[in-house]
Structures are given as structure tokens and as C-alpha cells.
Design a protein around this motif. Structure first.
Motif, PDB file in Angstrom:
ATOM      1  N   THR A   1      39.675  67.621  44.793  1.00 18.88           N
ATOM      2  CA  THR A   1      38.838  68.538  45.558  1.00 18.88           C
ATOM      3  C   THR A   1      38.148  67.750  46.667  1.00 18.88           C
ATOM      4  O   THR A   1      37.574  66.696  46.422  1.00 18.88           O
ATOM      5  CB  THR A   1      37.781  69.195  44.650  1.00 18.88           C
ATOM      6  OG1 THR A   1      38.461  69.908  43.615  1.00 18.88           O
ATOM      7  CG2 THR A   1      36.907  70.158  45.432  1.00 18.88           C
TER       8      THR A   1
ATOM      9  N   GLU B   1      35.165  67.395  48.620  1.00 16.50           N
ATOM     10  CA  GLU B   1      33.788  67.864  48.470  1.00 16.50           C
ATOM     11  C   GLU B   1      32.805  66.724  48.715  1.00 16.50           C
ATOM     12  O   GLU B   1      33.160  65.553  48.657  1.00 16.50           O
ATOM     13  CB  GLU B   1      33.570  68.438  47.071  1.00 16.50           C
ATOM     14  CG  GLU B   1      33.754  67.429  45.962  1.00 16.50           C
ATOM     15  CD  GLU B   1      33.683  68.044  44.577  1.00 16.50           C
ATOM     16  OE1 GLU B   1      33.175  69.168  44.440  1.00 16.50           O
ATOM     17  OE2 GLU B   1      34.152  67.389  43.632  1.00 16.50           O
TER      18      GLU B   1
ATOM     19  N   SER C   1      28.773  70.681  49.109  1.00 15.39           N
ATOM     20  CA  SER C   1      29.787  71.735  49.231  1.00 15.39           C
ATOM     21  C   SER C   1      31.176  71.244  48.861  1.00 15.39           C
ATOM     22  O   SER C   1      31.494  70.061  49.006  1.00 15.39           O
ATOM     23  CB  SER C   1      29.860  72.238  50.674  1.00 15.39           C
ATOM     24  OG  SER C   1      28.649  72.813  51.070  1.00 15.39           O
ATOM     25  N   ALA C   2      32.009  72.172  48.441  1.00 17.87           N
ATOM     26  CA  ALA C   2      33.442  71.935  48.282  1.00 17.87           C
ATOM     27  C   ALA C   2      34.129  72.584  49.478  1.00 17.87           C
ATOM     28  O   ALA C   2      33.773  73.694  49.877  1.00 17.87           O
ATOM     29  CB  ALA C   2      33.943  72.534  46.979  1.00 17.87           C
TER      30      ALA C   2
ATOM     31  N   GLY D   1      37.861  72.226  50.085  1.00 17.19           N
ATOM     32  CA  GLY D   1      39.269  72.529  49.895  1.00 17.19           C
ATOM     33  C   GLY D   1      39.917  71.557  48.939  1.00 17.19           C
ATOM     34  O   GLY D   1      39.240  70.871  48.166  1.00 17.19           O
ATOM     35  N   THR D   2      41.244  71.459  49.013  1.00 18.79           N
ATOM     36  CA  THR D   2      42.016  70.624  48.095  1.00 18.79           C
ATOM     37  C   THR D   2      43.012  69.771  48.865  1.00 18.79           C
ATOM     38  O   THR D   2      43.711  70.269  49.747  1.00 18.79           O
ATOM     39  CB  THR D   2      42.785  71.505  47.085  1.00 18.79           C
ATOM     40  OG1 THR D   2      41.837  72.348  46.418  1.00 18.79           O
ATOM     41  CG2 THR D   2      43.529  70.677  46.066  1.00 18.79           C
TER      42      THR D   2
ATOM     43  N   THR E   1      44.518  71.944  52.053  1.00 15.71           N
ATOM     44  CA  THR E   1      44.251  73.374  52.149  1.00 15.71           C
ATOM     45  C   THR E   1      42.744  73.578  52.075  1.00 15.71           C
ATOM     46  O   THR E   1      42.106  73.192  51.094  1.00 15.71           O
ATOM     47  CB  THR E   1      44.931  74.138  50.997  1.00 15.71           C
ATOM     48  OG1 THR E   1      46.326  73.838  51.004  1.00 15.71           O
ATOM     49  CG2 THR E   1      44.729  75.634  51.151  1.00 15.71           C
ATOM     50  N   LEU E   2      42.185  74.179  53.123  1.00 18.34           N
ATOM     51  CA  LEU E   2      40.748  74.464  53.164  1.00 18.34           C
ATOM     52  C   LEU E   2      40.444  75.789  52.488  1.00 18.34           C
ATOM     53  O   LEU E   2      41.278  76.701  52.498  1.00 18.34           O
ATOM     54  CB  LEU E   2      40.255  74.510  54.611  1.00 18.34           C
ATOM     55  CG  LEU E   2      40.416  73.233  55.432  1.00 18.34           C
ATOM     56  CD1 LEU E   2      39.941  73.464  56.863  1.00 18.34           C
ATOM     57  CD2 LEU E   2      39.662  72.077  54.793  1.00 18.34           C
ATOM     58  N   ASP E   3      39.255  75.911  51.948  1.00 17.51           N
ATOM     59  CA  ASP E   3      38.828  77.169  51.327  1.00 17.51           C
ATOM     60  C   ASP E   3      38.575  78.252  52.371  1.00 17.51           C
ATOM     61  O   ASP E   3      38.645  79.443  52.060  1.00 17.51           O
ATOM     62  CB  ASP E   3      37.556  76.951  50.504  1.00 17.51           C
ATOM     63  CG  ASP E   3      37.797  76.045  49.303  1.00 17.51           C
ATOM     64  OD1 ASP E   3      38.964  75.899  48.876  1.00 17.51           O
ATOM     65  OD2 ASP E   3      36.818  75.466  48.795  1.00 17.51           O
ATOM     66  N   HIS E   4      38.253  77.849  53.599  1.00 16.12           N
ATOM     67  CA  HIS E   4      37.998  78.782  54.704  1.00 16.12           C
ATOM     68  C   HIS E   4      38.696  78.242  55.951  1.00 16.12           C
ATOM     69  O   HIS E   4      38.977  77.058  56.048  1.00 16.12           O
ATOM     70  CB  HIS E   4      36.494  78.908  54.977  1.00 16.12           C
ATOM     71  CG  HIS E   4      35.716  79.318  53.773  1.00 16.12           C
ATOM     72  ND1 HIS E   4      35.708  80.610  53.306  1.00 16.12           N
ATOM     73  CD2 HIS E   4      34.937  78.611  52.932  1.00 16.12           C
ATOM     74  CE1 HIS E   4      34.959  80.679  52.219  1.00 16.12           C
ATOM     75  NE2 HIS E   4      34.471  79.476  51.965  1.00 16.12           N
TER      76      HIS E   4
ATOM     77  N   SER F   1      43.967  76.955  58.240  1.00 10.79           N
ATOM     78  CA  SER F   1      43.373  76.532  56.973  1.00 10.79           C
ATOM     79  C   SER F   1      44.244  75.543  56.200  1.00 10.79           C
ATOM     80  O   SER F   1      43.876  75.124  55.111  1.00 10.79           O
ATOM     81  CB  SER F   1      43.094  77.748  56.078  1.00 10.79           C
ATOM     82  OG  SER F   1      44.296  78.432  55.800  1.00 10.79           O
ATOM     83  N   GLN F   2      45.395  75.143  56.769  1.00 12.55           N
ATOM     84  CA  GLN F   2      46.262  74.226  56.043  1.00 12.55           C
ATOM     85  C   GLN F   2      47.091  73.374  56.997  1.00 12.55           C
ATOM     86  O   GLN F   2      47.458  73.813  58.083  1.00 12.55           O
ATOM     87  CB  GLN F   2      47.199  75.013  55.128  1.00 12.55           C
ATOM     88  CG  GLN F   2      48.022  74.165  54.188  1.00 12.55           C
ATOM     89  CD  GLN F   2      48.901  75.012  53.301  1.00 12.55           C
ATOM     90  OE1 GLN F   2      49.938  75.505  53.729  1.00 12.55           O
ATOM     91  NE2 GLN F   2      48.477  75.191  52.052  1.00 12.55           N
TER      92      GLN F   2
END
Length: 156
Positions: A55, A57, A61-62, A64-65, A82-85, A122-123
Motif C-alpha cells: 500500500t 501510504e 493517508s493511503a 493506492g497500491t 493503481t491510485l485510489d482516486h 489512476s494507473q
């Protein structure tokens, strides 16, 4: 005449020594089959698996992965971030933040390839490095208002 030859000989030894020193200092890595290739277009991504992940982070905050993807068919690895947003404005002075990015690094010789997630995306995934009989790892970095995060996977 003799002193001129001696001077040229010394200059040759010094220049030759500098050349060897420069080669040793640059640490040139060997390019293997598939190094720098695109996993999708090379046909390596189809049955690939994620062998390591982490992760991205910080304490607040986190984001993405980061994944280390492996293709047994091609004996290659690459990084996928890959981002969460989606990525907000980045990469220039008015944005104030660097764009998120990933790298894959082969431990044996340090060969590295990277990718960048641009605004609205986002990726991203990196080009591949050959990995048979060697180890490599993935690294991801994000710069946002909530702070910076830089993390790497375990080597595989």
C-alpha cells in the motif's frame, strides 16, 4: 624525440585509465530479452500474476497500491501503480505537486524502468525487466496535499 614519445605514452596510459574508470563508474547493466518491452504488446501480460504488493501510504493517508507483476511465460516483471482516486493536477509549478509514478528495479544490475500517472488518470505500468534467476522489486511514489509517500515491494 624520445621525450615526446614518452609524453604521448604517458598520456595514453592516463587516458586509457580514465576510460576504464569511467566504464567502472557508470555501472552499465546488461540488456536481456524483453528489457524495456511493453508487457501487453509482447504478450506477457495475459497470464501474469501479482507476486508482491504494498500500500502506498504515509502517516495520514493511503493513496493506492504498488504491485510487482510477474510473467512465467516471459520470465519478466514490471510494476503497476493503481491510485485510489484519479491523479489531480501535477507535474508543474502551478500544480505544486509531482505526478505519481512507479518503477521496477532489477536487483542484480540496477536496471530500472518507470511510468508516470498524469492528471485525470489512476494507473500506470512500467516496461518489463527480464527476471529469470534474478530478483527485482517495484517502487511507487505519490505527492499530494496529504503529504508524500514512497514505498517499495519485497523483491521477487
Amino acid at each position: 624525440m624520445r621525450s615526446r614519445l614518452r609524453t604521448f605514452a604517458r598520456a595514453g596510459v592516463v587516458a586509457g585509465g580514465l576510460g576504464l574508470a569511467m566504464i567502472a563508474a557508470t555501472g552499465v547493466s546488461h540488456a536481456y530479452a524483453h528489457d524495456g518491452g511493453d508487457p501487453s504488446s509482447a504478450g506477457c501480460a495475459g497470464r501474469a500474476t501479482t507476486v508482491e504488493s504494498a500500500t502506498v501510504e504515509n502517516a495520514h493517508s493511503a493513496f493506492g497500491t504498488i504491485e510487482l507483476r510477474y510473467s512465467a511465460a516471459c520470465h519478466t516483471v514490471w510494476a503497476r501503480l493503481t491510485l485510489d482516486h484519479t491523479q489531480p493536477a501535477c507535474g508543474n509549478a502551478s500544480a505544486g505537486y509531482a505526478c505519481a509514478g512507479a518503477s521496477v528495479i532489477r536487483d542484480d544490475d540496477g536496471r530500472r524502468y518507470g511510468c508516470t500517472i498524469h492528471q485525470g488518470q489512476s494507473q500506470c505500468y512500467t516496461p518489463m525487466v527480464y527476471d529469470k534467476g534474478m530478483t527485482s522489486f517495484a517502487e511507487g511514489a505519490v505527492d499530494r496535499a496529504a503529504g508524500m509517500a514512497d514505498v517499495r515491494t519485497a523483491a521477487y
